[in-house]
Scaffold this motif. Structure first.
Motif, PDB file in Angstrom:
ATOM      1  N   UNK A  15       5.110  -3.107   7.792  1.00 46.69           N
ATOM      2  CA  UNK A  15       5.010  -3.047   6.339  1.00 46.69           C
ATOM      3  C   UNK A  15       5.345  -1.673   5.794  1.00 46.69           C
ATOM      4  N   UNK A  16       4.969  -0.631   6.557  1.00 48.14           N
ATOM      5  CA  UNK A  16       5.291   0.746   6.167  1.00 48.14           C
ATOM      6  C   UNK A  16       6.802   0.953   6.150  1.00 48.14           C
ATOM      7  N   UNK A  17       7.481   0.487   7.205  1.00 51.79           N
ATOM      8  CA  UNK A  17       8.930   0.661   7.301  1.00 51.79           C
ATOM      9  C   UNK A  17       9.663  -0.103   6.202  1.00 51.79           C
ATOM     10  N   UNK A  18       9.104  -1.257   5.791  1.00 56.19           N
ATOM     11  CA  UNK A  18       9.722  -2.077   4.751  1.00 56.19           C
ATOM     12  C   UNK A  18       9.282  -1.672   3.350  1.00 56.19           C
ATOM     13  N   UNK A  19       8.430  -0.635   3.262  1.00 52.17           N
ATOM     14  CA  UNK A  19       7.918  -0.142   1.972  1.00 52.17           C
ATOM     15  C   UNK A  19       7.154  -1.238   1.238  1.00 52.17           C
ATOM     16  N   UNK A  20       6.298  -1.970   1.980  1.00 53.09           N
ATOM     17  CA  UNK A  20       5.506  -3.051   1.394  1.00 53.09           C
ATOM     18  C   UNK A  20       4.018  -2.696   1.288  1.00 53.09           C
ATOM     19  N   UNK A  21       3.646  -1.433   1.545  1.00 51.64           N
ATOM     20  CA  UNK A  21       2.243  -1.041   1.483  1.00 51.64           C
ATOM     21  C   UNK A  21       1.942  -0.379   0.150  1.00 51.64           C
ATOM     22  N   UNK A  26      -0.184   3.640   2.485  1.00 48.96           N
ATOM     23  CA  UNK A  26       0.866   4.548   2.930  1.00 48.96           C
ATOM     24  C   UNK A  26       0.298   5.928   3.273  1.00 48.96           C
ATOM     25  N   UNK A  27      -0.621   6.420   2.448  1.00 45.66           N
ATOM     26  CA  UNK A  27      -1.220   7.729   2.717  1.00 45.66           C
ATOM     27  C   UNK A  27      -1.980   7.706   4.038  1.00 45.66           C
ATOM     28  N   UNK A  28      -2.639   6.599   4.326  1.00 42.57           N
ATOM     29  CA  UNK A  28      -3.384   6.470   5.575  1.00 42.57           C
ATOM     30  C   UNK A  28      -2.437   6.503   6.772  1.00 42.57           C
ATOM     31  N   UNK A  29      -1.298   5.782   6.662  1.00 46.40           N
ATOM     32  CA  UNK A  29      -0.319   5.783   7.747  1.00 46.40           C
ATOM     33  C   UNK A  29       0.327   7.154   7.883  1.00 46.40           C
ATOM     34  N   UNK A 106      13.007 -18.210   8.486  1.00 48.83           N
ATOM     35  CA  UNK A 106      13.871 -18.368   7.323  1.00 48.83           C
ATOM     36  C   UNK A 106      13.221 -17.896   6.049  1.00 48.83           C
ATOM     37  N   UNK A 107      12.072 -18.428   5.710  1.00 48.74           N
ATOM     38  CA  UNK A 107      11.425 -18.039   4.463  1.00 48.74           C
ATOM     39  C   UNK A 107      11.129 -16.558   4.465  1.00 48.74           C
ATOM     40  N   UNK A 108      10.659 -16.048   5.609  1.00 50.57           N
ATOM     41  CA  UNK A 108      10.370 -14.621   5.682  1.00 50.57           C
ATOM     42  C   UNK A 108      11.609 -13.791   5.506  1.00 50.57           C
ATOM     43  N   UNK A 109      12.712 -14.179   6.145  1.00 53.38           N
ATOM     44  CA  UNK A 109      13.944 -13.420   6.016  1.00 53.38           C
ATOM     45  C   UNK A 109      14.461 -13.477   4.597  1.00 53.38           C
ATOM     46  N   UNK A 110      14.379 -14.638   3.965  1.00 55.91           N
ATOM     47  CA  UNK A 110      14.840 -14.751   2.595  1.00 55.91           C
ATOM     48  C   UNK A 110      14.029 -13.889   1.658  1.00 55.91           C
ATOM     49  N   UNK A 111      12.726 -13.796   1.860  1.00 50.45           N
ATOM     50  CA  UNK A 111      11.886 -12.995   0.988  1.00 50.45           C
ATOM     51  C   UNK A 111      12.171 -11.523   1.149  1.00 50.45           C
ATOM     52  N   UNK A 112      12.409 -11.076   2.419  1.00 55.85           N
ATOM     53  CA  UNK A 112      12.701  -9.663   2.640  1.00 55.85           C
ATOM     54  C   UNK A 112      14.034  -9.291   2.020  1.00 55.85           C
ATOM     55  N   UNK A 189      -4.267  -6.688  -2.116  1.00 56.86           N
ATOM     56  CA  UNK A 189      -3.456  -7.904  -2.188  1.00 56.86           C
ATOM     57  C   UNK A 189      -2.866  -8.162  -0.809  1.00 56.86           C
ATOM     58  N   UNK A 190      -3.032  -9.358  -0.311  1.00 59.98           N
ATOM     59  CA  UNK A 190      -2.448  -9.660   0.995  1.00 59.98           C
ATOM     60  C   UNK A 190      -2.033 -11.119   1.058  1.00 59.98           C
TER      61      UNK A 190
END
Length: 219
Positions: A15-21, A26-29, A106-112, A189-190
């Protein structure tokens, strides 16, 4: 840092690499990466996967967010991994498996590739109740062909504590839907995923680290 906390942080690197946090996550990572060479190395390995996901072609994604993939794709991936491990004795990191699952589903790839595209299926608001006064939450469901997705929003989950979520089917059996880390007073949110189809799902439960149920949803 104990092994469990380290494992949880490593599992958020995707999630950090995809900028989804969010900013707090992000500060914690960031703080963890400054002192952990192992996680810095794993984050570097994620870079080519993130770039590849960004190259997903919109023409391969339907209006429902599904991706058309060859029927033998899964077998081909497994064969390549096995062949590579025989030649190099390399064991793929856990994020490789996660990336493959996202692409194949598929759904995951489409959303990303298209984060503004609505998720497949209608969003359904569901009731939630909690036994912890500090917790305030709301939730909704999105049905998929592979199961049901829970979208959970809330505050009051103990900061930096791990929570486990299960979906309950019509027979009372429980199926894992993932875990999340509490953010205290900050809004969390998760999205959580289960293999239980919407037609068979009867509710979900959230357990704290001690195994106590802190949130219930029946629908």
């Amino acid at each position: 840092m104990n092994p469990d906390d380290h494992r949880v942080l490593r599992e958020t690197l995707g999630g950090y690499a995809l900028d989804r946090l969010d900013e707090h996550e992000r500060l914690k990572i960031d703080a963890h990466l400054s002192g952990c060479a192992e996680c810095r190395s794993e984050l570097r390995e994620l870079s080519p996967v993130v770039r590849a996901l960004g190259l997903a072609e919109a023409g391969h994604v339907s209006e429902h967010g599904q991706v058309t993939v060859p029927p033998d794709l899964g077998d081909a991936v497994v064969r390549k991994v096995i062949e590579g491990s025989r030649r190099t004795r390399w064991r793929p990191p856990r994020w490789v498996a996660a990336a493959v699952i996202a692409l194949v589903c598929g759904a995951g790839a489409g959303w990303i590739a298209h984060p503004d595209t609505p998720a497949p299926g209608p969003f359904e608001t569901v009731p939630v109740t909690t036994s912890v006064p500090a917790i305030h939450a709301s939730a909704g469901l999105v049905p998929h062909t592979w199961g049901v997705e829970i979208k959970l929003t809330g505050t009051g989950f103990d900061a930096n504590k791990r929570y486990r979520v299960v979906v309950v089917d019509e027979t009372g059996a429980q199926a894992a839907a993932g875990e999340f880390i509490g953010t205290g007073a900050a809004e969390m949110r998760c999205n959580l995923n289960s293999s239980v189809l919407r037609t068979g799902a009867a509710g979900f439960r959230v357990f704290d680290a001690g195994g106590q149920v802190v949130l219930v949803s029946d629908f």
